[in-house]
Design an enzyme around this catalytic site. Structure first.
Site, mmCIF file in Angstrom:
data_model
loop_
_atom_site.group_PDB
_atom_site.id
_atom_site.type_symbol
_atom_site.label_atom_id
_atom_site.label_comp_id
_atom_site.label_asym_id
_atom_site.label_seq_id
_atom_site.Cartn_x
_atom_site.Cartn_y
_atom_site.Cartn_z
ATOM 1 C CE1 TYR A 68 -3.988 1.106 -0.293
ATOM 2 C CE2 TYR A 68 -4.225 -0.831 0.777
ATOM 3 C CZ TYR A 68 -4.734 0.077 -0.025
ATOM 4 O OH TYR A 68 -6.614 0.044 0.076
ATOM 5 C CG ASP A 75 -7.373 10.664 -24.352
ATOM 6 O OD1 ASP A 75 -6.063 9.306 -24.752
ATOM 7 O OD2 ASP A 75 -8.523 10.310 -23.869
ATOM 8 C CB THR A 86 -4.490 4.325 -21.699
ATOM 9 O OG1 THR A 86 -4.417 3.981 -23.021
ATOM 10 C CG2 THR A 86 -5.328 4.441 -21.500
#
Ligand code: DSN
Length: 414
Positions: free
Chosen positions: A46, A205, A231
């Site tokens: 984490y 994008d 991405t």
């Protein structure tokens, strides 16, 4: 793996991937090193927060991993770390874009009266835009207001004058460029002029073209954009993840620093996400290093060469291509209004039927709307083809000539 059920599924998917010709424009095949990083023990940790500012102990190695990934991201796209910031935590493209709008719009997205509405000027979905560019079914269109733009009806390409007029009338806060089904080169200067004229930020994008930009086979949006999202798993050939880049030095109209970098970091965490996926970030770092190698440059140019051959061959065989061809990795074929097969201009096969027929023959594509589509997204008028995945498998021009012939044979027969 002890879980035989899941092992069998993974093996079956591996076999399927090997067997087919994959022309999904947004997919690719990652390296073994990327898979190794994804499957590593980093998944156990984490790490809410950012390097040096975590909410959990034991993050010394994760800090180094994330810092390395950021450094590689900036280096790959030739960005000066004094001017650009990179956030490598977004889990994928949609959360990355949502983080940008969250950062830019502040805490109140719309006043009850509609004044102060945060407007996103984005390409319509059926013209090649993405859901997260303000479409009403996406959070980007539910929380904020889309100012939709489309393509020129004649050329099926962007008409920058039309965009300029729309932007001047609507005064959006952000103009979004970079698309999911636009085969041509985008004139970044033209987009910047549109955004500037409206006093808007330019967000690009570049998810589809990131690998081409990295390899120099497509113009870079960075000299013109204020924010770039991407991405990492399409032409860039990394794991499923995303990056948001932001200009550090952007000022508002009054000359005050906009602090895009800080706002975007806050929007990603704690705004929208919890702990970053450290294994994914490590895998992105691996992919970024691969994309910086000379071999990747060759790969990026080969993707475009292959797409041109595929487009030319389909066109030669009578298929109508949106905008007449391609400058990138993707091609949009109008299967419904197919000049060769149907002299009436209608009654061809739908995108769904085309996609189904091809899949039966081992060629995987996706059905896609075409600009001004009269059919529905579930059964649209076209199919989208991309060459990145098969280029990774070493296919060259002669292979794509064969693929075009196969596609023509499968779709052309009644
Ligand atoms: N699914 C991506 C694509 O195929 O273009 C966009 O999210």
């Amino acid at each position: 793996m002890k879980d035989i059920q899941v092992k069998k599924l993974i093996e079956a998917e591996k076999k399927r991937q090997k067997k087919v010709i994959n022309l999904i424009a947004s997919e690719n095949y990652v390296s073994k090193d990327v898979l190794e990083a994804l499957g590593s023990e980093l998944t156990n940790k984490y790490a809410e927060g950012y390097p040096g500012r975590r909410y959990y102990g034991g993050n010394e190695i994760i800090d180094k991993t994330e810092t390395l990934c950021i450094k590689r991201a900036l280096e790959l796209f030739k960005l000066d770390p004094n001017e650009w910031h990179a956030n490598v935590q977004p889990l994928s493209g949609s959360p990355a874009n949502l983080a940008v709008y969250t950062a830019l719009s502040g805490s109140r997205t719309q006043s009850a009266s509609g004044s102060g509405t945060f407007k996103i000027m984005g390409m319509k979905l059926d013209h090649g835009g993405h859901l997260t560019h303000g479409h009403k079914v996406s959070a980007s269109g539910k929380f904020w207001t889309q100012v939709p733009y489309g393509l020129d009806a004649t050329t099926e390409t962007i008409n920058y004058d039309q965009l300029m007029e729309l932007a001047m009338n609507e005064k959006p806060a952000v103009v979004v460029s970079g698309y999911t089904a636009y085969p041509r080169i985008i004139d970044w200067i033209g987009m910047k002029e549109v955004a500037n004229a409206a006093g808007a930020l330019l967000m690009v994008d570049m998810s589809h073209i990131a690998g081409l930009v990295a390899g120099g086979a497509y113009p870079s949006p960075f000299p013109y954009a204020d924010i770039v999202t991407t991405t990492t798993h399409k032409t860039l050939r990394g794991p499923r993840a995303a990056i948001v880049f932001a200009r550090k030095d952007k000022r508002d109209k009054a000359g005050n620093p906009m602090e895009l970098d800080k706002k975007i970091d806050k929007a990603v965490f704690p705004g929208l996400q919890g702990g970053p996926h450290a294994n994914q970030i490590a895998a992105v770092a691996v992919a970024l290093k691969e994309a910086a190698a000379p071999a990747f440059k060759k790969y990026a140019f080969q993707i475009v060469k292959n797409a041109r051959v595929l487009a030319d061959e389909l066109h030669r065989r009578g298929w109508r291509l949106i905008s007449g061809g391609t400058d990138s990795h993707l091609i949009l074929v109008d299967t419904w209004n197919n000049g060769k097969k149907n002299s009436q201009g209608a009654g061809g096969i739908s995108g769904k039927e085309a996609s189904d027929r091809l899949e039966k023959a081992g060629i995987i594509v996706n059905k896609n709307t075409i600009p001004f589509d009269i059919r529905s997204p579930a059964d649209p008028s076209g199919i989208r083809l991309g060459t990145a995945a098969e280029t990774t498998r070493g296919r060259k021009e002669k292979d794509f000539k064969m693929i075009a012939k196969k596609i023509d044979g499968i779709l052309g027969s009644q």
